[in-house]
Design a protein around this motif. Structure first.
Motif, PDB file in Angstrom:
ATOM      1  N   GLY A 173       0.819  -1.208   0.000  1.00  0.00           N
ATOM      2  CA  GLY A 173       0.000   0.000   0.000  1.00  0.00           C
ATOM      3  C   GLY A 173       0.854   1.259   0.000  1.00  0.00           C
ATOM      4  N   ILE A 174       2.098   1.149  -0.420  1.00  0.00           N
ATOM      5  CA  ILE A 174       3.018   2.278  -0.431  1.00  0.00           C
ATOM      6  C   ILE A 174       2.494   3.371  -1.368  1.00  0.00           C
ATOM      7  N   ARG A 175       2.782   4.623  -1.056  1.00  0.00           N
ATOM      8  CA  ARG A 175       2.373   5.736  -1.928  1.00  0.00           C
ATOM      9  C   ARG A 175       3.313   5.820  -3.124  1.00  0.00           C
ATOM     10  N   ASP A 176       2.796   6.377  -4.226  1.00  0.00           N
ATOM     11  CA  ASP A 176       3.591   6.381  -5.459  1.00  0.00           C
ATOM     12  C   ASP A 176       4.870   7.206  -5.335  1.00  0.00           C
ATOM     13  N   GLY A 177       4.823   8.322  -4.596  1.00  0.00           N
ATOM     14  CA  GLY A 177       6.029   9.123  -4.424  1.00  0.00           C
ATOM     15  C   GLY A 177       7.101   8.380  -3.660  1.00  0.00           C
ATOM     16  N   ALA A 178       6.680   7.593  -2.685  1.00  0.00           N
ATOM     17  CA  ALA A 178       7.633   6.794  -1.913  1.00  0.00           C
ATOM     18  C   ALA A 178       8.211   5.676  -2.774  1.00  0.00           C
ATOM     19  N   ALA A 179       7.371   5.066  -3.606  1.00  0.00           N
ATOM     20  CA  ALA A 179       7.848   3.994  -4.483  1.00  0.00           C
ATOM     21  C   ALA A 179       8.875   4.518  -5.474  1.00  0.00           C
ATOM     22  N   ALA A 180       8.660   5.730  -5.974  1.00  0.00           N
ATOM     23  CA  ALA A 180       9.578   6.320  -6.951  1.00  0.00           C
ATOM     24  C   ALA A 180      10.942   6.600  -6.340  1.00  0.00           C
ATOM     25  N   SER A 181      10.982   6.785  -5.034  1.00  0.00           N
ATOM     26  CA  SER A 181      12.242   7.123  -4.363  1.00  0.00           C
ATOM     27  C   SER A 181      12.755   5.994  -3.464  1.00  0.00           C
ATOM     28  N   LEU A 182      12.255   4.794  -3.674  1.00  0.00           N
ATOM     29  CA  LEU A 182      12.608   3.643  -2.827  1.00  0.00           C
ATOM     30  C   LEU A 182      13.982   3.071  -3.185  1.00  0.00           C
ATOM     31  N   PRO A 183      14.953   3.103  -2.253  1.00  0.00           N
ATOM     32  CA  PRO A 183      16.257   2.476  -2.502  1.00  0.00           C
ATOM     33  C   PRO A 183      16.265   1.032  -2.000  1.00  0.00           C
TER      34      PRO A 183
END
Length: 337
Positions: free
Chosen positions: A165-175
């Protein structure tokens, strides 16, 4: 026509500093305020804020009624208009307390930016959301191709949304450093990722369907063991664009993060439309997961744990935002009694 007023620019910078400093607003919010104020200035011919008159506020409200959305060409929604006047009202309330403006702008002058009571009621009426069912999600996921590394990345991205359920902005910056396959979790570290309100969130993998977790885990292992990605590299990297036989084309994967979530959202929307469904956005999957959790995490403690998994401090936020009782279900419950 004058495009900028130096005096206005100076006081605006001071206001933006106030928003970011004492109020702790992020850059996106500050930019929205800046856009609203710039729009207002345009309607006044960039007159000094010291010459503010309530007629200017009335004129601005009138122009909102006839303005159109630049992207769609349709009239502005009540919600958009309400957002514009609320940001201007906040600015002029603050301005009325500043040296050099106190004697020129009354505190109540900002009230003229309010919409009518009926317009405000419409603006704050929640829309009936379209939410993808678990069956639609699985169908869209199963139909996603996985022949190339880019396609595997997109399928793993879809799976990631479904198990966290991660937010899209967090997914885009996920290391990669924030993913722990052994512990079956993503540690959304606000120091490294773009999380909402800079919250650090621990999201354990949800047992929605084993296919999702298997897909995501295989992708992470592929990045680490075959592409030799390191801890600081992105889980969902941008494609590598190069010059091929047919001009510029995707040449594989880079090690760059996406600067925004727009491409991330398009991946999920495209997966649904390719399967013949509406273009559900990643954020709507949080509603899908909440409805699933409502049936599976029936104890108060268990649902609280799920709420924390989404990054909510209160269960009320989870239920109110993602699990409202729609009209059809409302009727079933009332008639059932």
């Amino acid at each position: 026509m004058q495009k900028q007023n130096p005096e206005n620019e100076r006081i605006k910078r001071k206001f933006f500093t106030y928003l970011q400093g004492p109020l702790g607003r992020d850059e996106t919010t500050v930019q929205k305020h800046a856009d609203a104020i710039a729009w207002f200035e345009k309607t006044t011919g960039h007159k000094s804020f010291k010459k503010f008159h309530i007629d200017q506020a009335v004129k601005f409200r009138t122009q909102l009624q006839t303005a159109t959305n630049k992207r769609t060409g349709k009239p502005l929604t009540a919600g958009t208009m309400d957002g514009q006047v609320r940001m201007l009202k906040a600015f002029f309330v603050w301005l009325s307390q500043q040296h050099g403006y106190k004697s020129r702008i009354g505190h109540t002058d900002a009230d003229y930016f309010n919409l009518s009571r009926a317009e405000r009621r419409i603006a704050h009426t929640s829309k009936r959301k379209q939410v993808a069912s678990l069956q639609q999600c699985k169908r869209a996921f199963d139909l996603m191709p996985s022949a190339t590394s880019l396609q595997r990345r997109e399928k793993a991205l879809f799976a990631c949304f479904m198990i966290t359920g991660i937010r899209d902005g967090a997914a885009a910056s996920l290391p990669l450093s924030c993913v722990d396959i052994d512990e079956r979790l993503i540690y959304q570290d606000a120091r490294l990722m773009r999380t909402k309100a800079a919250k650090t969130i621990t999201s354990y993998f949800l047992p929605v369907d084993p296919a999702y977790e298997a897909c995501f885990s295989e992708w992470v292992n592929y990045l680490q063991n075959e592409l030799l990605f390191g801890h600081d590299d992105p889980v969902f990297p941008k494609p590598e664009i190069g010059l091929g036989e047919n001009g510029f084309q995707n040449m594989g994967l880079s090690r760059e993060f996406y600067s925004s979530a727009s491409k991330i959202r398009e991946v999920v929307k495209s997966a649904f439309t390719s399967a013949g469904f509406p273009p559900f956005a990643p954020h709507s999957l949080r509603s899908t997961l909440t409805r699933w959790a409502d049936k599976h995490y029936t104890s108060r403690e268990a649902f609280k744990a799920f709420s924390q998994n989404l990054g909510h401090e209160s269960v009320v936020t989870t239920v109110g935002s993602y699990c409202p009782v729609d009209e059809e279900r409302q009727g079933e419950l009332i008639k059932g009694l």
